[in-house]
Design a protein around this motif. Structure first.
Motif, PDB file in Angstrom:
ATOM      1  N   VAL A  89      -6.111  20.132  -5.121  1.00 57.58           N
ATOM      2  CA  VAL A  89      -5.584  18.972  -5.848  1.00 57.58           C
ATOM      3  C   VAL A  89      -5.486  17.788  -4.891  1.00 57.58           C
ATOM      4  O   VAL A  89      -4.830  17.869  -3.845  1.00 57.58           O
ATOM      5  N   VAL A  90      -6.138  16.692  -5.229  1.00 52.30           N
ATOM      6  CA  VAL A  90      -6.047  15.461  -4.442  1.00 52.30           C
ATOM      7  C   VAL A  90      -4.756  14.748  -4.807  1.00 52.30           C
ATOM      8  O   VAL A  90      -4.462  14.565  -5.994  1.00 52.30           O
ATOM      9  N   ALA A  91      -3.977  14.359  -3.816  1.00 51.51           N
ATOM     10  CA  ALA A  91      -2.745  13.604  -4.055  1.00 51.51           C
ATOM     11  C   ALA A  91      -2.835  12.263  -3.338  1.00 51.51           C
ATOM     12  O   ALA A  91      -3.190  12.199  -2.161  1.00 51.51           O
ATOM     13  N   SER A  92      -2.539  11.190  -4.058  1.00 46.09           N
ATOM     14  CA  SER A  92      -2.569   9.842  -3.485  1.00 46.09           C
ATOM     15  C   SER A  92      -1.232   9.157  -3.745  1.00 46.09           C
ATOM     16  O   SER A  92      -0.604   9.374  -4.781  1.00 46.09           O
ATOM     17  N   ASN A  93      -0.811   8.326  -2.806  1.00 46.59           N
ATOM     18  CA  ASN A  93       0.399   7.529  -3.003  1.00 46.59           C
ATOM     19  C   ASN A  93       0.065   6.045  -2.900  1.00 46.59           C
ATOM     20  O   ASN A  93      -1.024   5.664  -2.475  1.00 46.59           O
ATOM     21  N   VAL A  94       1.004   5.203  -3.307  1.00 52.12           N
ATOM     22  CA  VAL A  94       0.808   3.762  -3.194  1.00 52.12           C
ATOM     23  C   VAL A  94       1.481   3.266  -1.914  1.00 52.12           C
ATOM     24  O   VAL A  94       2.494   3.815  -1.488  1.00 52.12           O
ATOM     25  N   ARG A  95       0.891   2.265  -1.312  1.00 55.22           N
ATOM     26  CA  ARG A  95       1.389   1.777  -0.027  1.00 55.22           C
ATOM     27  C   ARG A  95       1.341   0.251   0.007  1.00 55.22           C
ATOM     28  O   ARG A  95       0.562  -0.377  -0.701  1.00 55.22           O
ATOM     29  N   SER A  96       2.187  -0.299   0.848  1.00 58.75           N
ATOM     30  CA  SER A  96       2.155  -1.737   1.169  1.00 58.75           C
ATOM     31  C   SER A  96       2.277  -2.618  -0.070  1.00 58.75           C
ATOM     32  O   SER A  96       1.643  -3.659  -0.159  1.00 58.75           O
ATOM     33  N   TYR A  97       3.094  -2.198  -1.020  1.00 60.01           N
ATOM     34  CA  TYR A  97       3.304  -3.024  -2.216  1.00 60.01           C
ATOM     35  C   TYR A  97       4.665  -3.718  -2.191  1.00 60.01           C
ATOM     36  O   TYR A  97       4.929  -4.584  -3.025  1.00 60.01           O
ATOM     37  N   ALA A  98       5.534  -3.332  -1.244  1.00 56.91           N
ATOM     38  CA  ALA A  98       6.930  -3.783  -1.302  1.00 56.91           C
ATOM     39  C   ALA A  98       7.339  -4.628  -0.103  1.00 56.91           C
ATOM     40  O   ALA A  98       8.525  -4.789   0.148  1.00 56.91           O
ATOM     41  N   GLN A  99       6.373  -5.189   0.631  1.00 56.59           N
ATOM     42  CA  GLN A  99       6.722  -5.949   1.838  1.00 56.59           C
ATOM     43  C   GLN A  99       7.515  -7.213   1.554  1.00 56.59           C
ATOM     44  O   GLN A  99       8.129  -7.767   2.452  1.00 56.59           O
ATOM     45  N   LYS A 100       7.498  -7.690   0.335  1.00 55.60           N
ATOM     46  CA  LYS A 100       8.281  -8.876   0.001  1.00 55.60           C
ATOM     47  C   LYS A 100       9.582  -8.487  -0.695  1.00 55.60           C
ATOM     48  O   LYS A 100      10.651  -8.993  -0.362  1.00 55.60           O
ATOM     49  N   THR A 101       9.493  -7.589  -1.665  1.00 54.25           N
ATOM     50  CA  THR A 101      10.668  -7.296  -2.475  1.00 54.25           C
ATOM     51  C   THR A 101      11.768  -6.585  -1.691  1.00 54.25           C
ATOM     52  O   THR A 101      12.946  -6.922  -1.819  1.00 54.25           O
TER      53      THR A 101
END
Length: 318
Positions: A89-101
């Motif tokens: 099973v390939v698992a991916s996460n999200v990154r670098s979306y919250a540098q401002k908030t």
């Protein structure tokens, strides 16, 4: 047809435009999912989307059709990564979306606590200003951020972004080395020195077996400057009972927490008993959740799903 199941749609704000993948698919979403519902809801699914719903080894053993898990967050402690690899099973996460908030939330907490906005607001509500007989009064101390020392524990992208804002405000920014370790990076000081000399401490490190309970009573007792403690990282980094003790003893000036050890907190959580104090601000894990950041998160997540279907998965968790 590819079956995609979103286990906890309620963790993404209603204003976010959930643009679907461009390929032919069946889309199923649930507002929230309990642990004993995971296997039933993911039956026949090729792709699962989860933010905070754990998917463990015993789940994967019963889900032979599952080939990809898209985590709608950066942290992925909800997954058994080794089991994902074992089951293909390939698992991916999200990154670098919250540098401002996240840094903006950090400084919202800092400003509110450093200038005692909560206490003064309550005084106005309670009629203290109206009864004071003068244009202002001084029931709570007010301090500037400019000229103070900001100690950052965690030097990743969020720590760096927080430091940049601090410098723009005229703060002296320092970073803490690993607890009990040697310091080798420019701008870093020993962990204990950062605790002892900072006027504001902000946590930006991941929760791991090494960082769990990173700040406990012994660490609070080293905080000679009576700093503010800001935590927008993970609740388990701080011993919550020790935090209450530190506040009671005046070891720190205040606390701004967006994360707790258990979320939502139980009624007997120590911090719930002090949440109304003017030098305590607790927000419900929303530092990451500006509308702009959530849309960026979603767009990136859909991109990962598209990349997986093209045979080129991205942000793969290893």
């Amino acid at each position: 047809m590819t079956r995609i199941v979103f286990l906890d749609r309620g963790t993404i704000g209603p204003s976010v435009k959930l643009t679907p993948p461009s390929f032919s698919h069946e889309w199923v979403e649930h507002e929230r999912t309990q642990g004993d519902e995971v296997v039933e809801r993911l039956q026949g699914a090729e792709i699962a989307i989860t933010n905070k719903v754990p998917i463990r080894a015993d789940h994967l053993e019963k889900l032979p059709d599952l080939k990809m898990i898209a985590v709608a967050a950066t942290g992925y402690n909800i997954l058994d990564v080794a089991a994902c690899w074992a089951h293909g099973v390939v698992a991916s996460n999200v990154r670098s979306y919250a540098q401002k908030t996240v840094p903006e939330h950090v400084f919202a907490l800092m400003f509110a606590l450093r200038r005692n906005l909560v206490g003064y607001r309550q005084d106005v509500i309670d009629g203290v200003w109206q009864k004071s007989g003068q244009f202002c009064f001084f029931t709570h101390p007010i301090k500037d951020l400019s000229g103070s020392r900001l100690g950052l524990i965690g030097g990743g992208s969020l720590g760096e972004a927080t430091g940049a804002i601090g410098r723009a405000l005229g703060m002296e920014v320092i970073y803490a080395g690993r607890k009990g370790g040697q310091v080798s990076k420019p701008g870093y000081l020993p962990f204990e020195e950062v605790l002892a000399t900072s006027d504001v401490l902000s946590l930006h490190c991941p929760l791991t077996p090494e960082t769990e309970g990173l700040i406990s009573l012994a660490e609070f007792e080293q905080m000679a400057q009576r700093p503010l403690l800001i935590n927008t990282a993970r609740g388990g980094l701080v011993d919550e009972a020790a935090l209450v003790t530190a506040l009671d003893r005046g070891l720190i000036a205040g606390a701004g927490f967006d994360v707790l050890t258990s979320e939502p907190p139980a009624d007997d959580n120590p911090l719930m008993k002090i949440a109304e104090r003017p030098n305590v601000i607790i927000t419900p894990h929303v530092a990451w959740a500006s509308e702009e950041a959530m849309q960026t998160l979603w767009d990136q997540l859909i991109g990962h799903i598209e990349n997986y279907k093209r045979g080129h998965p991205a942000n793969v968790i290893t």
